[in-house]
Design a protein around this motif. Structure first.
Motif, PDB file in Angstrom:
ATOM      1  N   UNK A 158     -22.860  15.722 -26.943  1.00 58.19           N
ATOM      2  CA  UNK A 158     -23.506  14.828 -27.901  1.00 58.19           C
ATOM      3  C   UNK A 158     -22.529  13.823 -28.482  1.00 58.19           C
ATOM      4  N   UNK A 159     -21.335  14.299 -28.817  1.00 60.18           N
ATOM      5  CA  UNK A 159     -20.302  13.396 -29.351  1.00 60.18           C
ATOM      6  C   UNK A 159     -19.940  12.336 -28.321  1.00 60.18           C
ATOM      7  N   UNK A 160     -19.817  12.763 -27.070  1.00 56.52           N
ATOM      8  CA  UNK A 160     -19.500  11.824 -25.990  1.00 56.52           C
ATOM      9  C   UNK A 160     -20.619  10.802 -25.815  1.00 56.52           C
ATOM     10  N   UNK A 161     -21.885  11.258 -25.943  1.00 53.34           N
ATOM     11  CA  UNK A 161     -23.029  10.346 -25.837  1.00 53.34           C
ATOM     12  C   UNK A 161     -22.999   9.303 -26.942  1.00 53.34           C
ATOM     13  N   UNK A 162     -22.737   9.742 -28.172  1.00 55.37           N
ATOM     14  CA  UNK A 162     -22.656   8.807 -29.304  1.00 55.37           C
ATOM     15  C   UNK A 162     -21.503   7.836 -29.097  1.00 55.37           C
ATOM     16  N   UNK A 163     -20.373   8.338 -28.622  1.00 54.24           N
ATOM     17  CA  UNK A 163     -19.208   7.478 -28.391  1.00 54.24           C
ATOM     18  C   UNK A 163     -19.522   6.395 -27.356  1.00 54.24           C
ATOM     19  N   UNK A 192     -19.450   2.454 -28.094  1.00 54.59           N
ATOM     20  CA  UNK A 192     -18.585   1.593 -27.281  1.00 54.59           C
ATOM     21  C   UNK A 192     -19.397   0.495 -26.588  1.00 54.59           C
ATOM     22  N   UNK A 193     -20.573   0.892 -26.069  1.00 56.80           N
ATOM     23  CA  UNK A 193     -21.436  -0.101 -25.408  1.00 56.80           C
ATOM     24  C   UNK A 193     -21.880  -1.179 -26.397  1.00 56.80           C
ATOM     25  N   UNK A 194     -22.228  -0.755 -27.611  1.00 56.45           N
ATOM     26  CA  UNK A 194     -22.614  -1.732 -28.645  1.00 56.45           C
ATOM     27  C   UNK A 194     -21.455  -2.656 -28.987  1.00 56.45           C
ATOM     28  N   UNK A 195     -20.271  -2.111 -29.078  1.00 58.93           N
ATOM     29  CA  UNK A 195     -19.092  -2.912 -29.408  1.00 58.93           C
ATOM     30  C   UNK A 195     -18.834  -3.964 -28.340  1.00 58.93           C
ATOM     31  N   UNK A 196     -18.904  -3.542 -27.071  1.00 58.68           N
ATOM     32  CA  UNK A 196     -18.666  -4.483 -25.986  1.00 58.68           C
ATOM     33  C   UNK A 196     -19.817  -5.472 -25.835  1.00 58.68           C
ATOM     34  N   UNK A 209     -20.853  -4.256 -17.827  1.00 55.80           N
ATOM     35  CA  UNK A 209     -21.860  -4.962 -18.617  1.00 55.80           C
ATOM     36  C   UNK A 209     -23.255  -4.410 -18.325  1.00 55.80           C
ATOM     37  N   UNK A 210     -23.519  -4.090 -17.043  1.00 54.13           N
ATOM     38  CA  UNK A 210     -24.814  -3.509 -16.669  1.00 54.13           C
ATOM     39  C   UNK A 210     -24.962  -2.120 -17.268  1.00 54.13           C
ATOM     40  N   UNK A 211     -23.889  -1.335 -17.196  1.00 53.70           N
ATOM     41  CA  UNK A 211     -23.941   0.021 -17.775  1.00 53.70           C
ATOM     42  C   UNK A 211     -24.220  -0.050 -19.275  1.00 53.70           C
ATOM     43  N   UNK A 212     -23.507  -0.957 -19.958  1.00 52.07           N
ATOM     44  CA  UNK A 212     -23.702  -1.094 -21.405  1.00 52.07           C
ATOM     45  C   UNK A 212     -25.144  -1.484 -21.727  1.00 52.07           C
ATOM     46  N   UNK A 213     -25.687  -2.378 -20.924  1.00 49.54           N
ATOM     47  CA  UNK A 213     -27.063  -2.836 -21.173  1.00 49.54           C
ATOM     48  C   UNK A 213     -28.055  -1.701 -20.978  1.00 49.54           C
ATOM     49  N   UNK A 214     -27.866  -0.893 -19.937  1.00 47.12           N
ATOM     50  CA  UNK A 214     -28.786   0.228 -19.700  1.00 47.12           C
ATOM     51  C   UNK A 214     -28.664   1.278 -20.805  1.00 47.12           C
TER      52      UNK A 214
END
Length: 327
Positions: free
Chosen positions: A272-277, A281-285, A302-307
């Motif tokens: 869960x902690x890893x999921x939140x992290x 991180x995706x939001x930050x990028x 960028x695609x991973x962050x968007x998904x």
């Protein structure tokens, strides 16, 4: 052209009766034209007749005592008389000729050189010139009227253009507000989805943490009981009662269950902690401000962050497998 059924009305201002008679005889000899001559010798009476503006032609002698024919010409012009003015003089004077033409006379004739043909041509020329001036004046009035209409239309166009420009600016402002509202709505939906995505792992992290807290308290009881057993054994005593107590506590806290579930709770919490992290991180990028220049980016990331960020929008409707080029 003269109306043959109607003679032309002439106002002849001449203070010398002999000159009047000579002028009248010349007018009678003019071919193709007939005249009705009103002779006035007195200046005041002539001024009154001029102001009545009822003659077709004015013929003024230049020298009329204290005044001149130019003075009468000025009065006729000021009274807006339509009749052309012919000025007569006893002798030629180029300066007077120029003054007469400049003042508005249609012709300047010297009595000594005057004959019926010349007089007739002068009258015809004066009438044609006056007619042309009237036509030009009418056209000028028409042009001024058209110009007024054009200026009015132009003013309306300018006003309409200003209104259109104002409406355009208001439309742009409204469009910008709508775009901003749509952006805020999209951001709101995105934030709600992200909050939901974060809330799920945080929730089971909290549940597992509380489970671990309770489990540690239970383990603490067992550890205390086992410590007492160890103390009795160190003293060389047989702590049968203490052993039974420890066994009883182990059964009470369901030691086997805790030993099995605690590692799983820790593993789930770490996941869960890893999921939140990952979401953070995706939001930050994803929200990192760009720049005006060009730079290389990792499209796969960028695609991973968007998904990750948009998962709340699609995960209930589809399954997504990413097959990205490792290069």
């Amino acid at each position: 052209m003269q109306d043959k059924a109607k003679p032309l009305s002439i106002l002849l201002v001449e203070d010398d009766e002999d000159d009047y008679l000579i002028t009248s005889e010349l007018l009678e000899e003019v071919e193709g034209m007939t005249f009705e001559v009103e002779w006035i010798a007195e200046v005041e009476e002539a001024i009154h007749a001029i102001k009545e503006n009822r003659h077709d032609i004015f013929i003024f002698d230049y020298r009329l005592g204290k005044v001149t024919g130019l003075d009468l010409l000025e009065i006729a012009i000021n009274e807006q008389c339509k009749a052309p003015v012919i000025l007569l003089s006893g002798q030629g004077d180029q300066e007077v000729d120029m003054q007469a033409m400049k003042a508005g006379a249609t012709d300047y004739l010297v009595k000594g050189n005057l004959d019926a043909d010349l007089f007739g041509r002068s009258i015809r020329y004066s009438l044609e010139r006056k007619h042309s001036e009237e036509q030009i004046q009418k056209k000028n009035w028409a042009l001024e009227a058209e110009q007024g209409k054009l200026e009015s239309a132009l003013s309306e166009l300018v006003g309409t253009n200003q209104e259109l420009e104002k409406a355009y600016q208001e439309l742009k402002s409204t469009q910008a507000q709508l775009l901003q509202a749509e952006k805020m709505e999209s951001i709101g939906r995105l934030a709600a989805g992200i909050a939901h995505e974060i809330n799920t792992p945080v929730q089971f992290i909290g549940d597992n943490t509380r489970f671990l807290e309770e489990s540690i308290q239970e383990f603490d009881k067992l550890i205390i009981a086992q410590s007492r057993v160890i103390e009795e054994h160190v003293k060389g005593q047989c702590p049968t009662a203490k052993v039974k107590e420890a066994i009883s506590i182990a059964d009470e806290i369901d030691f086997d269950f805790l030993r099995k579930e605690i590692p799983q709770a820790i593993q789930q919490s770490l996941e869960g902690i890893n999921r939140v992290a990952k979401i953070v991180l995706a939001m930050k990028e994803f929200s990192h401000p760009g720049n005006d220049g060009k730079s290389l980016i990792d499209l796969n990331q960028a695609i991973r962050n968007t998904t990750i960020i948009s998962s709340n929008e699609w995960k209930y409707h589809a399954e997504m497998d990413l097959d990205l080029d490792p290069q």
